[in-house]
Design an enzyme around this catalytic site. Structure first.
Site, PDB file in Angstrom:
ATOM      1  N   HIS A  18    -118.190  19.806 -59.984  1.00 42.97           N
ATOM      2  CA  HIS A  18    -117.782  19.458 -61.344  1.00 42.97           C
ATOM      3  C   HIS A  18    -117.535  20.704 -62.198  1.00 42.97           C
ATOM      4  O   HIS A  18    -117.864  20.735 -63.384  1.00 42.97           O
ATOM      5  CB  HIS A  18    -118.849  18.582 -62.024  1.00 42.97           C
ATOM      6  CG  HIS A  18    -119.042  17.254 -61.371  1.00 42.97           C
ATOM      7  ND1 HIS A  18    -118.017  16.361 -61.182  1.00 42.97           N
ATOM      8  CD2 HIS A  18    -120.153  16.657 -60.858  1.00 42.97           C
ATOM      9  CE1 HIS A  18    -118.477  15.275 -60.585  1.00 42.97           C
ATOM     10  NE2 HIS A  18    -119.765  15.431 -60.365  1.00 42.97           N
ATOM     11  N   ASP A  71    -124.821  17.537 -58.390  1.00 41.36           N
ATOM     12  CA  ASP A  71    -124.445  16.233 -57.834  1.00 41.36           C
ATOM     13  C   ASP A  71    -123.015  16.238 -57.304  1.00 41.36           C
ATOM     14  O   ASP A  71    -122.206  17.081 -57.686  1.00 41.36           O
ATOM     15  CB  ASP A  71    -124.595  15.138 -58.893  1.00 41.36           C
ATOM     16  CG  ASP A  71    -123.667  15.351 -60.081  1.00 41.36           C
ATOM     17  OD1 ASP A  71    -123.576  16.495 -60.541  1.00 41.36           O
ATOM     18  OD2 ASP A  71    -123.049  14.383 -60.546  1.00 41.36           O
ATOM     19  N   GLU A  72    -122.738  15.280 -56.436  1.00 42.53           N
ATOM     20  CA  GLU A  72    -121.387  14.999 -55.941  1.00 42.53           C
ATOM     21  C   GLU A  72    -120.666  16.271 -55.464  1.00 42.53           C
ATOM     22  O   GLU A  72    -119.525  16.528 -55.818  1.00 42.53           O
ATOM     23  CB  GLU A  72    -120.564  14.282 -57.013  1.00 42.53           C
ATOM     24  CG  GLU A  72    -121.143  12.929 -57.392  1.00 42.53           C
ATOM     25  CD  GLU A  72    -120.285  12.165 -58.386  1.00 42.53           C
ATOM     26  OE1 GLU A  72    -120.150  10.940 -58.231  1.00 42.53           O
ATOM     27  OE2 GLU A  72    -119.758  12.806 -59.323  1.00 42.53           O
ATOM     28  N   VAL A  73    -121.353  17.047 -54.649  1.00 40.01           N
ATOM     29  CA  VAL A  73    -120.791  18.306 -54.152  1.00 40.01           C
ATOM     30  C   VAL A  73    -120.156  18.064 -52.780  1.00 40.01           C
ATOM     31  O   VAL A  73    -120.856  17.799 -51.806  1.00 40.01           O
ATOM     32  CB  VAL A  73    -121.870  19.399 -54.048  1.00 40.01           C
ATOM     33  CG1 VAL A  73    -121.270  20.691 -53.499  1.00 40.01           C
ATOM     34  CG2 VAL A  73    -122.501  19.649 -55.416  1.00 40.01           C
ATOM     35  N   GLU A 122    -129.242  14.264 -55.658  1.00 37.68           N
ATOM     36  CA  GLU A 122    -128.723  14.708 -54.369  1.00 37.68           C
ATOM     37  C   GLU A 122    -129.442  15.957 -53.860  1.00 37.68           C
ATOM     38  O   GLU A 122    -129.596  16.137 -52.644  1.00 37.68           O
ATOM     39  CB  GLU A 122    -127.218  14.990 -54.454  1.00 37.68           C
ATOM     40  CG  GLU A 122    -126.355  13.756 -54.586  1.00 37.68           C
ATOM     41  CD  GLU A 122    -126.025  13.397 -56.016  1.00 37.68           C
ATOM     42  OE1 GLU A 122    -124.927  12.888 -56.273  1.00 37.68           O
ATOM     43  OE2 GLU A 122    -126.887  13.625 -56.893  1.00 37.68           O
TER      44      GLU A 122
END
EC number: 3.2.1.52
Length: 282
Positions: A18, A71-73, A122
């Site tokens: 992000h 997160d969301e890597v 995460e």
């Protein structure tokens, strides 16, 4: 503004994912022109800039907690970028190893500047054994994360997306109100490790035309839930007959203060009132 009202602000700098926008000012932070996130794990410049940003933020935000995201890597393009792939091989790392390396290095930077790091769940589910013990785990994605985090001695913030995501327009105020962040945590000492909750409002489908009615009044339902705890809110009895009138009244107070809170009785956030009148009838 917040300080005058006794409110602490927890700032967030989300790394390494992000963060594509960072490359607008520092193109070298992109692994390549076609791989713009996660940030380049192979360059010292990446961590030098993170350190500088956190140092600047430390002058602005006195609150002890600082959110480092994590997160969301999606690390796929690290393996597809030649110089990053070589760096991984030279350091005998997989992309997953490098994700852990990046998060832990960012944590060390934050701790060196007297922050307590907060990271999305995460990081806990991926490498809980190696997280700094000071880490506050921020739940958002799945059930049971706070249960497992506090069992390992970590503190936790509850933001379960099934209940407390404001941008999920189909979640009604009753779900915000009845969600229990302590569910499944029986031990009193572990319950104290759940330091609070957060309702999340993300910006993909919001702008100045709809953000206030998306946040309110559902956020107020979660606020009362956190303020009182499950034992107190259970004493209110039937929430339809007891809580609904109070929340409806509070929504009208918000409207009178110029805050465009959506109607309480709608079944979908941002919908208009069912008919004329509404607050003007009270």
């Amino acid at each position: 503004y917040a300080k005058k009202r006794g409110v602490n602000v927890m700032s967030e700098v989300d790394v390494p994912g992000h963060a594509e926008s960072w490359g607008a000012g520092y193109p070298d932070l992109w692994p390549s022109k076609t791989c713009r996130e996660p940030l380049d794990v192979s360059k010292n410049l990446t961590f030098k800039i993170i350190s500088g940003i956190l140092s600047d933020f430390r002058k602005i935000f006195p609150f002890e907690l600082f959110h480092l995201g994590g997160d969301e890597v999606n690390t796929d393009c690290w393996n597809l970028t030649p110089h990053v792939k070589r760096w991984l091989q030279d350091h005998n790392m997989t992309a997953k190893d490098a994700y852990q390396y990046f998060v832990l290095k960012a944590q060390d930077i934050a701790i060196s500047q007297n922050w307590i790091p907060v990271n999305w769940e995460e990081t806990f589910t991926s490498f809980k054994e190696n997280l700094n013990p000071q880490t506050v785990v921020h739940n958002w994605l799945t059930d049971g994360v706070c249960v497992n985090a506090v069992a390992k001695g970590f503190r936790c913030i509850a933001s379960n997306q099934a209940f407390w995501y404001l941008d999920h327009l189909d979640i009604q105020w009753e779900d915000f109100y009845t969600y229990d962040p302590l569910e499944g945590i029986q031990d009193a000492s572990q319950q104290k490790l759940v330091i609070g909750g957060e309702v999340c409002m993300w910006g993909e489908t919001a702008d100045t035309s709809d953000v206030q009615q998306t946040i309110w009044p559902r956020a107020a339902a979660a606020a009362e839930r956190l303020w009182n705890g499950i034992e107190a809110t259970n004493t209110f009895g039937n929430i339809s007959s007891n809580v609904f009138p109070r929340l409806e009244y509070f929504r009208c107070l918000l409207n009178k203060r110029g805050i465009a809170a959506a109607p309480v009785s709608n079944r979908y956030a941002r919908q208009p009132p069912i008919g004329p009148g509404s607050c003007y009838d009270q």
